[in-house]
Scaffold this active site. Structure first.
Site: not given
Ligand code: DAT
Ligand code: MG
Length: 137
Positions: A9, A49, A112, A115, A126
């Protein structure tokens, strides 16, 4: 043999750890089958997303993902989807196991570093989102 889509990212690119992320994948026995650096438009980030469109963080997440260049890659290997997720660590770095990419480098749940597709279905959406068949080696 399985394929998954991973992204370094914008925060990972800014922190100069593209190579470190790739090293961890390769050290785990996974193979890079395709790779490129691109800058997503807001619209491209939103479509990527789309599963999160109703979440409160959808706007800031897609703004962040389009804020700078990213490195997108196809990772191949046995159990590649779960292996990459394991190397990444929990979405929230505070909950991520020690030694995972997110525990070591992520600043918060939104920024974070990395991805990884979470299922064969999401990998199936994807991978072709970024790569055509002839670009995957
Ligand atoms: P991951 O990337 O672990 O698959 P996800 O698919 O639930 O997690 O969410 C996609 C991204 O969205 C994640 O990498 C960071 C952001 N995100 C997830 N939960 C969040 C939250 N509670 N607050 C802010 N950003 C968040
Ligand atoms: Mg995810």
């Amino acid at each position: 043999m399985e394929r998954t889509l991973s992204i370094v990212k914008p925060d990972g690119v800014k922190k100069n750890i593209i190579g470190e992320v790739i090293r961890r994948f390769e050290s785990a026995g996974l193979r890079i089958a395709a790779l490129k650096m691109i800058r997503l438009s807001m619209d491209e980030a939103k479509r990527f997303y789309i599963v999160h469109k109703d979440k409160p963080f959808y706007g800031s997440l897609t703004e962040f993902m389009s804020s700078g260049p990213v490195v997108v890659m196809v990772i191949e290997g046995k159990d590649a989807i779960s292996k990459v997720r394991e190397l990444m660590g929990d979405t929230n770095p505070q909950n991520a196991a020690p030694g995972t990419i997110r525990a070591d480098f992520a600043s918060d749940v939104e920024h974070n570093i990395v991805h990884g597709s979470d299922s064969p279905e999401s990998a199936g959406f994807e991978i072709p989102y970024f790569f055509s068949a002839v670009e995957i080696c």
